[in-house]
Design an enzyme around this catalytic site. Structure first.
Site, PDB file in Angstrom:
ATOM      1  CD  GLU A 117      -2.890  -1.190   0.125  1.00  0.00           C
ATOM      2  OE1 GLU A 117      -3.032  -0.145  -0.555  1.00  0.00           O
ATOM      3  OE2 GLU A 117      -3.532  -2.228  -0.111  1.00  0.00           O
ATOM      4  CB  CYS A 142      -1.260   7.602   1.333  1.00  0.00           C
ATOM      5  SG  CYS A 142      -2.574   6.561   1.976  1.00  0.00           S
TER       6      CYS A 142
END
Length: 479
Positions: A223, A257
Site C-alpha cells: 500500500e 496518502c
C-alpha cells in the site's frame, strides 16, 4: 513445541527476532489460530484494546501528529472499531467453504474453495495513521486465522509505545508479537521468511520490502502512495469544491496518502477557486491557523525541512508561513506551478496544495495519464458526463467524483493502489481475502472406477469427442 518439528529450535545468540518468530511458527503449526472461536476471541479483545485505551491513543496521536480528538476518532479509532465489528459479524460466513460449479466429468464430486490462513504474516505500518494502518490489516489477518508480527513505525514514537506496551496484553502472545526498531532492525526482520507480508509506506521503501520478499517468494501487499490528481471543471460551484478539497487536503496536516496532491483547472476556475479556498481555510482554522486546535503538525524536523523547501515552488497565494519549533506549516496554496518543479515531482505529504492550469478536460486527462497511476483520483463537476469521462479515461487505485476520501469509510469498497501506488486490496472482506489462501479443492469418490475408463488410454476418436464435450458442460453449483 509442535510434534512435527518442522522448524528447528533457534540457537542461542542468534538475531533478536529468531526465537520470537520460531515460537509463532510453532504456535501456528498446532492449529491454534484456525478455529472460529479463537479468531472471534482475538477480535473481541482487539475491540476492547481500542475501547479501554482511547485516552492513551488520543494522547499518543496528539503527541505524534498534533491530531485533534475528532480527527483521531474519525480516521483512526472509529474506522478500526467498525472493522472489528464487521469481521465479528461476518466471520462464520467468510470462513465457510465456497462451493463452485462442476462439469460432467466431476459431476459426482464436490468442488469448493477453502479459505485457509497463510501462516505467520508480517504487517509493517507507517507513521501518518499509525493506529489505523496497523489495526485495519491486523483485523483481516486475525479473521483469516494467521499468526501475526506487527512492526509499528518508530517515527510515530508515542503511538509505537502504546502499541508495544498495551496491545500484547489483549492478544494471545503465543500467536501475536509486536517488534520494534528502525530501518536497520526492519532490514534484519525482512531477512526472515514470512508466509505473507503487508506493507504500507513509500514506493522507495516498498521496493526494498518487495526485494526482500522476492528472496523467499513471499506473497505481498504493498500500500504505497503517489501524487493524487484533482480535476476541477469550469462547471461547478467553486466554494463547494474549496470546502471539500480544503478539508481533505489539510486533514492530518496533509499527511494522508489519498489526499488530493494537486489541482488541475482552467485559469478562469483558478481565479474563482483561490478566494474560495481562502474563505474555507479561514472558516476552518481561523485567521491564524497556527492557534487552531483542529490543525495538526508535521511529524518531525526532517519532513518539516523537506516541506519548507517545497514552499519555494510556484507562487504562494495563501499561507506559506512556517514555525520550525512547532513543526507548523500553514495551510498553503501555490499557483503558477510548473510541472518540472519539485512540488510536482514528489508526493507532498503536507498542507501544501499546488494549482496547475490546463486548457481543457482532454489536456487534464493527458496530464494525469503521462504520470504514474495514482492511489486516488478526484474530479469535480456539475456534469455527470465530465465525471464519467475522467473515470473512463484514467486509471487509479480509487476514484471519487465531487468529494474527497469518504470512500475510505465504506468497508464494501476495496482499498489499494495500482502500478507504482501499490498492489493488493484490503478493508472489510477484502482484508480477509488478502490474508487467506484460496485453496482449490475437489473431493472425488474412491469407487465407480468404471466411469473413468473413457479418459484412460488407448485413446480413440470417440473418447476425445466425449471428453471434450464433458469438460465443457457446466452443471449447477453443489451446495
Amino acid at each position: 513445541m509442535s510434534s512435527k518439528g518442522q522448524y528447528p529450535e533457534p540457537e542461542q545468540g542468534m538475531d533478536p527476532f529468531e526465537e520470537k518468530l520460531w515460537r509463532l511458527k510453532e504456535a501456528f503449526n498446532t492449529g491454534k489460530t484456525k478455529p472460529a472461536k479463537f479468531r472471534a476471541e482475538q477480535l473481541l479483545n482487539l475491540g476492547h484494546f481500542l475501547q479501554d485505551n482511547s485516552k492513551e491513543l488520543h494522547d499518543a496521536l496528539a503527541g505524534d501528529l498534533g491530531k485533534s480528538a475528532f480527527e483521531s476518532d474519525l480516521s483512526e479509532i472509529i474506522l478500526c472499531q467498525n472493522e472489528v465489528d464487521l469481521a465479528l459479524k461476518n466471520l462464520q460466513t467468510w470462513m465457510k467453504d465456497e462451493s463452485v460449479s462442476t462439469n460432467l466429468l466431476t459431476k459426482l464430486s464436490s468442488a469448493f474453495i477453502r479459505k485457509e490462513p497463510f501462516g505467520v504474516v508480517l504487517i509493517i505500518a507507517p507513521w501518518n495513521y499509525p493506529l489505523n494502518l496497523m489495526i485495519m490489516p491486523l483485523v483481516g489477518a486475525i479473521a483469516a486465522g494467521n499468526c501475526v508480527v506487527l512492526k509499528p513505525s518508530e517515527i510515530s514514537k508515542n503511538t509505537e509505545k502504546v502499541l508495544a506496551e498495551l496491545l500484547p496484553q489483549y492478544l494471545d502472545q503465543s500467536c501475536f508479537a509486536v517488534v520494534l526498531g528502525g530501518p536497520e532492525e526492519t532490514g534484519q526482520l525482512l531477512k526472515h521468511k514470512f508466509d505473507y507480508i503487508f506493507f504500507t509506506g513509500s514506493p522507495r521503501v516498498g521496493k526494498i520490502v518487495m526485494t526482500a520478499a522476492a528472496k523467499h517468494l513471499t506473497p505481498i501487499t504493498l500500500e504505497l502512495g503517489g501524487k493524487n490528481p484533482c480535476y476541477v471543471d469550469d462547471d461547478c460551484n467553486p466554494q463547494t469544491v474549496a470546502n471539500r478539497v480544503a478539508w481533505f487536503r489539510y486533514f492530518n496536516a496533509g499527511q494522508t496518502c489519498v489526499a488530493p496532491d494537486y489541482i488541475l483547472c482552467s485559469q478562469e476556475m483558478q481565479e474563482r477557486l483561490v478566494p474560495a479556498l481562502q474563505n474555507a481555510i479561514t472558516r476552518f482554522y481561523g485567521d491564524n491557523p497556527q492557534t487552531s486546535p483542529s490543525l495538526g503538525r508535521i511529524i518531525n524536523q526532517k519532513h518539516f525541512k523537506r516541506l519548507q523547501g517545497l514552499l519555494g515552488c510556484g507562487r504562494v497565494v495563501i499561507g506559506g508561513q512556517s514555525d520550525e519549533g512547532e513543526r507548523y506549516i500553514a495551510p498553503t496554496v501555490l499557483v503558477d506551478v510548473q510541472e518540472t518543479e519539485p512540488v510536482m515531482q514528489e508526493e507532498i505529504f503536507g498542507p501544501i496544495l499546488p494549482l496547475v492550469t490546463v486548457r481543457s478536460l482532454d489536456e487534464a486527462i493527458d496530464f494525469i495519464n503521462r504520470r504514474e497511476k495514482p492511489l486516488a483520483l478526484y474530479a469535480y463537476s456539475n456534469s455527470c458526463q465530465v465525471i464519467k469521462q475522467v473515470l473512463a479515461r484514467t486509471s487509479s487505485g480509487g476514484f471519487c467524483g465531487n468529494d474527497g476520501f469518504m470512500y475510505l469509510t465504506l468497508s464494501s469498497l476495496p482499498f489499494g493502489g495500482v502500478g507504482s501506488s501499490g498492489m493488493g486490496r484490503y478493508h472489510g472482506k477484502f482484508s480477509f481475502d488478502t490474508f487467506s489462501n484460496q485453496r482449490a479443492c475437489l473431493l472425488c469418490s474412491p469407487g465407480m472406477e468404471k466411469l473413468n475408463d473413457l479418459r484412460y488410454p488407448p485413446y480413440g476418436p470417440w473418447n476425445q469427442q466425449f471428453i471434450s464435450w464433458a469438460m465443457g458442460s457446466q452443471s449447477c453449483t453443489l451446495l
